[in-house]
Write a protein that holds these residues in place. Sequence first.
Motif, PDB file in Angstrom:
ATOM      1  N   ALA A 318       0.821  -1.216   0.000  1.00 39.14           N
ATOM      2  CA  ALA A 318       0.000   0.000   0.000  1.00 39.14           C
ATOM      3  C   ALA A 318       0.853   1.263   0.000  1.00 39.14           C
ATOM      4  CB  ALA A 318      -0.937   0.000   1.206  1.00 39.14           C
ATOM      5  N   ARG A 319       2.135   1.124   0.328  1.00 42.25           N
ATOM      6  CA  ARG A 319       3.018   2.289   0.360  1.00 42.25           C
ATOM      7  C   ARG A 319       3.353   2.748  -1.046  1.00 42.25           C
ATOM      8  NH1 ARG A 319       8.134   1.117   4.029  1.00 42.25           N
ATOM      9  NH2 ARG A 319       8.667   3.089   3.034  1.00 42.25           N
ATOM     10  N   GLU A 320       3.397   4.072  -1.243  1.00 42.80           N
ATOM     11  CA  GLU A 320       3.779   4.612  -2.542  1.00 42.80           C
ATOM     12  C   GLU A 320       5.260   4.389  -2.758  1.00 42.80           C
ATOM     13  OE1 GLU A 320       3.615   8.838  -5.046  1.00 42.80           O
ATOM     14  OE2 GLU A 320       2.990   8.736  -2.966  1.00 42.80           O
ATOM     15  N   ASP A 321       5.634   3.966  -3.952  1.00 44.28           N
ATOM     16  CA  ASP A 321       7.030   3.696  -4.244  1.00 44.28           C
ATOM     17  C   ASP A 321       7.309   4.087  -5.684  1.00 44.28           C
ATOM     18  OD1 ASP A 321       9.357   2.357  -2.783  1.00 44.28           O
ATOM     19  OD2 ASP A 321       9.434   1.395  -4.744  1.00 44.28           O
ATOM     20  N   VAL A 322       8.108   5.135  -5.884  1.00 47.38           N
ATOM     21  CA  VAL A 322       8.392   5.636  -7.227  1.00 47.38           C
ATOM     22  C   VAL A 322       9.653   4.957  -7.736  1.00 47.38           C
ATOM     23  CG1 VAL A 322       8.814   7.673  -8.635  1.00 47.38           C
ATOM     24  CG2 VAL A 322       7.331   7.836  -6.630  1.00 47.38           C
ATOM     25  N   SER A 323       9.481   4.037  -8.682  1.00 44.21           N
ATOM     26  CA  SER A 323      10.610   3.223  -9.118  1.00 44.21           C
ATOM     27  C   SER A 323      11.595   3.982  -9.999  1.00 44.21           C
ATOM     28  CB  SER A 323      10.107   1.981  -9.861  1.00 44.21           C
ATOM     29  OG  SER A 323       9.352   2.357 -11.002  1.00 44.21           O
ATOM     30  N   ALA A 324      11.128   4.998 -10.723  1.00 39.50           N
ATOM     31  CA  ALA A 324      12.017   5.676 -11.667  1.00 39.50           C
ATOM     32  C   ALA A 324      12.870   6.740 -11.009  1.00 39.50           C
ATOM     33  CB  ALA A 324      11.188   6.317 -12.784  1.00 39.50           C
ATOM     34  N   GLY A 325      12.573   7.093  -9.778  1.00 44.77           N
ATOM     35  CA  GLY A 325      13.245   8.202  -9.138  1.00 44.77           C
ATOM     36  C   GLY A 325      14.654   7.874  -8.683  1.00 44.77           C
ATOM     37  N   PRO A 326      15.316   8.860  -8.086  1.00 40.44           N
ATOM     38  CA  PRO A 326      16.689   8.661  -7.625  1.00 40.44           C
ATOM     39  C   PRO A 326      16.744   7.734  -6.419  1.00 40.44           C
ATOM     40  CG  PRO A 326      15.867  10.801  -6.918  1.00 40.44           C
ATOM     41  CD  PRO A 326      14.832  10.234  -7.834  1.00 40.44           C
ATOM     42  N   LEU A 327      17.942   7.219  -6.159  1.00 45.22           N
ATOM     43  CA  LEU A 327      18.167   6.329  -5.029  1.00 45.22           C
ATOM     44  C   LEU A 327      18.639   7.145  -3.827  1.00 45.22           C
ATOM     45  CD1 LEU A 327      20.191   3.576  -6.923  1.00 45.22           C
ATOM     46  CD2 LEU A 327      17.792   3.425  -6.220  1.00 45.22           C
ATOM     47  N   PRO A 328      17.982   7.015  -2.681  1.00 49.62           N
ATOM     48  CA  PRO A 328      18.485   7.699  -1.483  1.00 49.62           C
ATOM     49  C   PRO A 328      19.845   7.132  -1.082  1.00 49.62           C
ATOM     50  CG  PRO A 328      16.217   6.926  -1.177  1.00 49.62           C
ATOM     51  CD  PRO A 328      16.734   6.292  -2.427  1.00 49.62           C
ATOM     52  N   ALA A 329      20.746   7.999  -0.634  1.00 40.13           N
ATOM     53  CA  ALA A 329      22.078   7.547  -0.239  1.00 40.13           C
ATOM     54  C   ALA A 329      22.014   6.514   0.875  1.00 40.13           C
ATOM     55  CB  ALA A 329      22.926   8.743   0.196  1.00 40.13           C
ATOM     56  N   SER A 330      20.991   6.603   1.718  1.00 36.35           N
ATOM     57  CA  SER A 330      20.895   5.725   2.887  1.00 36.35           C
ATOM     58  C   SER A 330      20.630   4.271   2.536  1.00 36.35           C
ATOM     59  CB  SER A 330      19.801   6.237   3.827  1.00 36.35           C
ATOM     60  OG  SER A 330      18.543   6.266   3.158  1.00 36.35           O
ATOM     61  N   VAL A 331      20.153   3.984   1.318  1.00 39.42           N
ATOM     62  CA  VAL A 331      19.800   2.595   0.967  1.00 39.42           C
ATOM     63  C   VAL A 331      20.778   1.966  -0.018  1.00 39.42           C
ATOM     64  CG1 VAL A 331      17.376   3.213   1.285  1.00 39.42           C
ATOM     65  CG2 VAL A 331      18.312   3.114  -1.033  1.00 39.42           C
ATOM     66  N   ILE A 332      21.716   2.724  -0.556  1.00 43.25           N
ATOM     67  CA  ILE A 332      22.537   2.213  -1.654  1.00 43.25           C
ATOM     68  C   ILE A 332      23.440   1.077  -1.200  1.00 43.25           C
ATOM     69  CG2 ILE A 332      24.431   2.824  -3.205  1.00 43.25           C
ATOM     70  CD1 ILE A 332      23.040   5.478  -3.704  1.00 43.25           C
ATOM     71  N   GLU A 333      24.063   1.205  -0.030  1.00 39.77           N
ATOM     72  CA  GLU A 333      24.941   0.137   0.447  1.00 39.77           C
ATOM     73  C   GLU A 333      24.174  -1.181   0.584  1.00 39.77           C
ATOM     74  OE1 GLU A 333      28.069   0.034   1.023  1.00 39.77           O
ATOM     75  OE2 GLU A 333      28.817   2.080   1.233  1.00 39.77           O
ATOM     76  N   GLU A 334      22.983  -1.113   1.162  1.00 39.90           N
ATOM     77  CA  GLU A 334      22.192  -2.329   1.340  1.00 39.90           C
ATOM     78  C   GLU A 334      21.731  -2.888  -0.003  1.00 39.90           C
ATOM     79  OE1 GLU A 334      18.016  -3.323   3.561  1.00 39.90           O
ATOM     80  OE2 GLU A 334      19.632  -2.461   4.781  1.00 39.90           O
ATOM     81  N   MET A 335      21.367  -2.011  -0.910  1.00 39.79           N
ATOM     82  CA  MET A 335      20.934  -2.451  -2.232  1.00 39.79           C
ATOM     83  C   MET A 335      22.062  -3.184  -2.962  1.00 39.79           C
ATOM     84  SD  MET A 335      19.958  -0.069  -5.442  1.00 39.79           S
ATOM     85  CE  MET A 335      21.719   0.202  -5.671  1.00 39.79           C
ATOM     86  N   LEU A 336      23.285  -2.641  -2.890  1.00 41.49           N
ATOM     87  CA  LEU A 336      24.424  -3.293  -3.527  1.00 41.49           C
ATOM     88  C   LEU A 336      24.728  -4.634  -2.869  1.00 41.49           C
ATOM     89  CD1 LEU A 336      26.835  -0.252  -4.045  1.00 41.49           C
ATOM     90  CD2 LEU A 336      25.491  -1.437  -5.786  1.00 41.49           C
ATOM     91  N   LEU A 337      24.566  -4.699  -1.555  1.00 43.93           N
ATOM     92  CA  LEU A 337      24.800  -5.960  -0.849  1.00 43.93           C
ATOM     93  C   LEU A 337      23.824  -7.027  -1.327  1.00 43.93           C
ATOM     94  CD1 LEU A 337      25.467  -6.398   2.934  1.00 43.93           C
ATOM     95  CD2 LEU A 337      23.859  -7.887   1.780  1.00 43.93           C
ATOM     96  N   LEU A 338      22.526  -6.669  -1.429  1.00 47.19           N
ATOM     97  CA  LEU A 338      21.533  -7.644  -1.859  1.00 47.19           C
ATOM     98  C   LEU A 338      21.747  -8.056  -3.319  1.00 47.19           C
ATOM     99  CD1 LEU A 338      20.214  -6.903   0.856  1.00 47.19           C
ATOM    100  CD2 LEU A 338      18.009  -7.089  -0.284  1.00 47.19           C
ATOM    101  N   MET A 339      22.113  -7.096  -4.163  1.00 48.02           N
ATOM    102  CA  MET A 339      22.426  -7.442  -5.548  1.00 48.02           C
ATOM    103  C   MET A 339      23.554  -8.464  -5.603  1.00 48.02           C
ATOM    104  SD  MET A 339      22.277  -3.933  -7.768  1.00 48.02           S
ATOM    105  CE  MET A 339      20.708  -3.255  -8.336  1.00 48.02           C
ATOM    106  N   SER A 340      24.598  -8.217  -4.824  1.00 40.24           N
ATOM    107  CA  SER A 340      25.738  -9.123  -4.809  1.00 40.24           C
ATOM    108  C   SER A 340      25.346 -10.490  -4.251  1.00 40.24           C
ATOM    109  CB  SER A 340      26.865  -8.509  -3.957  1.00 40.24           C
ATOM    110  OG  SER A 340      27.936  -9.408  -3.812  1.00 40.24           O
ATOM    111  N   TRP A 341      24.543 -10.517  -3.192  1.00 40.80           N
ATOM    112  CA  TRP A 341      24.165 -11.785  -2.571  1.00 40.80           C
ATOM    113  C   TRP A 341      23.397 -12.681  -3.541  1.00 40.80           C
ATOM    114  CZ3 TRP A 341      25.124 -14.720   1.568  1.00 40.80           C
ATOM    115  CH2 TRP A 341      24.226 -15.769   1.851  1.00 40.80           C
ATOM    116  N   PHE A 342      22.379 -12.128  -4.183  1.00 32.01           N
ATOM    117  CA  PHE A 342      21.554 -12.958  -5.068  1.00 32.01           C
ATOM    118  C   PHE A 342      22.258 -13.273  -6.387  1.00 32.01           C
ATOM    119  CE2 PHE A 342      18.299 -11.269  -2.182  1.00 32.01           C
ATOM    120  CZ  PHE A 342      17.667 -12.456  -1.843  1.00 32.01           C
TER     121      PHE A 342
END
Length: 359
Positions: A318-342
């Motif tokens: 139900a939360r709004e989530d804009v997929s095309a927008g910029p990436l917040p600096a606070s989530v990039i490290e975790e996002m890269l970690l998950l990309m690498s893991w999978f």
Amino acid sequence: MSLPLPAADLEGLRRRVTAVAEKRPGIYRMLDAGGRVLYVGKARQLRTRLLSYFHARYPDDKGARILHAASDLTWEYATSEFAAHLAELREIRKWRPPYNVQMNRSRTAMFVAVAEGPAPKLASTAAPSRDQVRYYGPLPSRGRTSEAIRVLNDLLGLRDCADRMPIVFAEQGDLFELPRQAACPRYEFGTCSGPCAGLVTERSYRERLAVAVDFLEGRAIAPVDRVVDGMMAAAERGEFEAAARWRERFEALEWLLGATTRARSSVELLTFVYRDPGTHGDDRAYLIRRGVVRACYPWPATPIELEAFRGVVAAELAREDVSAGPLPASVIEEMLLLMSWFRRHPDALRRTSVMQDWM
């Protein structure tokens, strides 16, 4: 040459690890005499990893240097190797240990950064950490990212000077008595609109920046159209060297458009419920959206637990989530970690399910 004495009783620490630490996933911290965290690490088998520090040769080995600087070490267990990766990342983000920062490996992922300020600019970075900057990526090539940004800046007349450069727009002309001159030759070459010397209005500059942002977010390809027009016009005039230069610009923008599109798709694909098997049967349910862990619970095993977890999934959807927008600096490290893991554990993808299946 004599070597400095270690800060801790290494034999006492080794005996404690041998007697207490278990062969389970987890994280550990190296502490100085004041309790400051010097280093955070992770391990699939904590006992084995910690004992390896005591076998490392000082000062040649990094592990031995860290252990020599520490006065104590602590550890805690995680349910799985995946959980240990996440815990390590969050501990490093929390404490910013000096040895993690100094010994961090160079990154390969690049990002386009759109800095804020009176006259925002585009730049490339491998260390996205500033909160007041919009980031787009990750992109695979440092050189091609830098070249594409240079082409985009030149086409749109965006500045590429230092952040400390004073900015004055044309509507502020009453502040000047002497003729104004741009601080670099780019204005004379027609590749910068001159916001450092009042040669462009703020509105016009912001419109140029908006074109660049629309391009990065996949809403428009106006810069590519301009390059194509320039290439065709040069070819019609028989100016084949100029046409070749326009062709190079086209290839740079084409690469950037494809790379940012693939980056958005990769981030969007990291949206699912992941069942992570615990080493002691304590499986966990991770609710992951766009490469960020939004919630983590024990895997639902009873009807009540299942209903509660469905409610968590429904609230997230139900939360709004804009997929095309910029990436917040606070989530990039975790996002890269998950990309690498999978990417490194393709079998883990078989334990994922789309969120809508839980509704």
